[in-house]
Design an enzyme around this catalytic site. Structure first.
Site, PDB file in Angstrom:
ATOM      1  N   LYS A 172     -99.501  23.697  89.615  1.00 30.84           N
ATOM      2  CA  LYS A 172    -100.497  24.286  90.507  1.00 30.84           C
ATOM      3  C   LYS A 172    -100.919  25.630  89.921  1.00 30.84           C
ATOM      4  O   LYS A 172    -100.060  26.396  89.441  1.00 30.84           O
ATOM      5  CB  LYS A 172     -99.891  24.476  91.899  1.00 30.84           C
ATOM      6  CG  LYS A 172     -99.518  23.175  92.592  1.00 30.84           C
ATOM      7  CD  LYS A 172    -100.747  22.400  93.028  1.00 30.84           C
ATOM      8  CE  LYS A 172    -100.359  21.151  93.825  1.00 30.84           C
ATOM      9  NZ  LYS A 172    -101.539  20.454  94.368  1.00 30.84           N
ATOM     10  N   LYS A 274    -106.510   9.767  97.391  1.00 33.95           N
ATOM     11  CA  LYS A 274    -105.416   9.940  98.356  1.00 33.95           C
ATOM     12  C   LYS A 274    -105.753   9.090  99.567  1.00 33.95           C
ATOM     13  O   LYS A 274    -106.735   9.361 100.264  1.00 33.95           O
ATOM     14  CB  LYS A 274    -105.288  11.409  98.771  1.00 33.95           C
ATOM     15  CG  LYS A 274    -104.559  12.264  97.763  1.00 33.95           C
ATOM     16  CD  LYS A 274    -104.309  13.652  98.288  1.00 33.95           C
ATOM     17  CE  LYS A 274    -103.536  14.447  97.240  1.00 33.95           C
ATOM     18  NZ  LYS A 274    -103.668  15.896  97.463  1.00 33.95           N
TER      19      LYS A 274
END
Ligand code: MG
Length: 376
Positions: A172, A274
């Site tokens: 990240k 997703k």
């Protein structure tokens, strides 16, 4: 399928450590679980996994609960449906957005069909799309931003991930935590054959962030995931042409309509599907068809969900076109040993087997009892 009753549960699974992304931190997996029970006693499970605060999506867990209890559950309880797509149609009528709330019931409907036919999510998906799914999927690790911003600590986590067998490393990033950690991790991965990706969760402004993102362009990244805000279509399209590194969309890819627009605009050609973020498996299949028609590269992301909610992305990731490692990780990574409701296991070569059974046969009843509170 006739949905006689809908049960609703609040799930709390503490994380072994906080997971920090550009917009916020997660300390526990709090979700809602739904169980659809049919007249003949078959049951289908689903999960609603947005976060408590709107740092990833507009939709939050309290808002999703309210919508489920007041609007969505009453729409399907006591009714019969021919297909999960019919359930999806009932849930989307005059409902904008709120994909996580809808996905809980929609994915549970697929699982209910699987239970009634002694089948599985992956088998049903293969039949619906007329393809042969894989038996196992490749797993990638997602490493959050270290709370202490220690690059050496991050390197050690990468070495652990290599030991565990993960097929891809993702870190990240955000402005101020990008070039230095990327260089350090890329050096750590050199010669291993394991690729590196970064995920900004929309932290870079457009167009002012272009220079910062360009600084990552020579690092050999497999792709840069969601560099810009979810609604920044123009910036993502431009960035896909400005940088040599491929761009991947996650939060931007909210539904099939946005998938179509990305294709028509000539935008990013790597998509993170997703299942819960797009509202369920019916919508995920619509996006899959667009991707296949336009040669888009796919992979399956997670929130991450519990072992229950992970089953839908795990099944989806087994479809053709999902050519890059998924975000699916073993239960122990997030929740420690013997805590998850369905245990996810990764082999030492970074693969996760896709179950060929419905979820009720996989759920640990003791863990369900211990980690949930029934709301309805
Ligand atoms: Mg992402």
């Amino acid at each position: 399928m006739k949905i006689d009753r809908v049960e609703l549960y609040e799930l709390t699974l503490p994380l072994v450590e906080p997971f920090i992304i550009s917009g916020g931190a997660m300390h526990q997996r709090q979700s809602l679980l739904v169980r659809l029970v049919s007249a003949d006693g078959a049951d289908g499970w689903g999960e609603c996994p947005p976060f408590a605060l709107p740092f990833y999506s507009e939709e939050t867990l309290p808002g999703a609960r309210e919508l489920l209890e007041r609007v969505l559950i009453p729409r399907i309880e006591g009714r019969a449906f021919e297909t999960p797509a019919a359930v999806d149609a009932a849930l989307t009528e005059n409902v904008r957005g709120n994909p996580f709330a809808r996905a809980a019931l929609e994915t549970a409907a697929w699982d209910l069909v699987a239970a009634e036919h002694r089948s599985s999510l992956v088998t049903l998906l293969g039949q619906a799309l007329d393809v042969t799914p894989a038996t196992a999927v490749a797993c990638g690790v997602a490493l959050g931003i270290p709370a202490d911003r220690s690059i050496n600590g991050l390197r050690l986590r990468v070495l652990d991930a290599l030991d565990a067998g993960y097929r891809r490393v993702k870190i990240k990033i955000m402005p101020g935590w990008d070039v230095a950690p990327v260089q350090a991790v890329a050096a750590t991965l050199a010669g291993t054959g394991i690729s590196l990706t970064v995920d900004a969760n929309g932290a870079y402004p457009w167009p002012d962030g272009l220079a910062q993102l360009r600084a990552l362009d020579g690092a050999g990244l497999l792709y840069i995931e969601q560099p810009l805000a979810p609604d920044e279509l123009v910036g993502h399209v431009a960035l896909a042409h400005e940088l040599a590194t491929p761009i991947c969309v996650d939060e931007t890819l909210k539904h099939a309509g946005l998938a179509r627009q990305l294709v028509e605009l000539g935008g990013p050609r790597i998509w993170n599907i997703k299942v819960h973020r797009v509202g369920g498996l019916t919508e995920a299949c619509r996006i899959w068809r667009i991707a296949r028609a336009h040669d888009i590269t796919l992979w399956a992301g997670t929130m991450p969900e519990s072992g229950i909610g992970s089953q839908a992305p795990l099944a989806m990731a087994a479809l053709p076109g999902f050519d890059l490692p998924s975000d699916l990780e073993p239960s122990t990574r997030w929740y420690g040993r013997n805590q998850d409701l369905i245990k996810l296991v990764m082999s030492t070569d970074g693969m996760m087997t896709v179950p060929r059974t419905n979820l009720a046969r996989l759920v640990d009843p003791h863990r369900l009892q211990a980690a949930t509170r029934r709301l309805r």
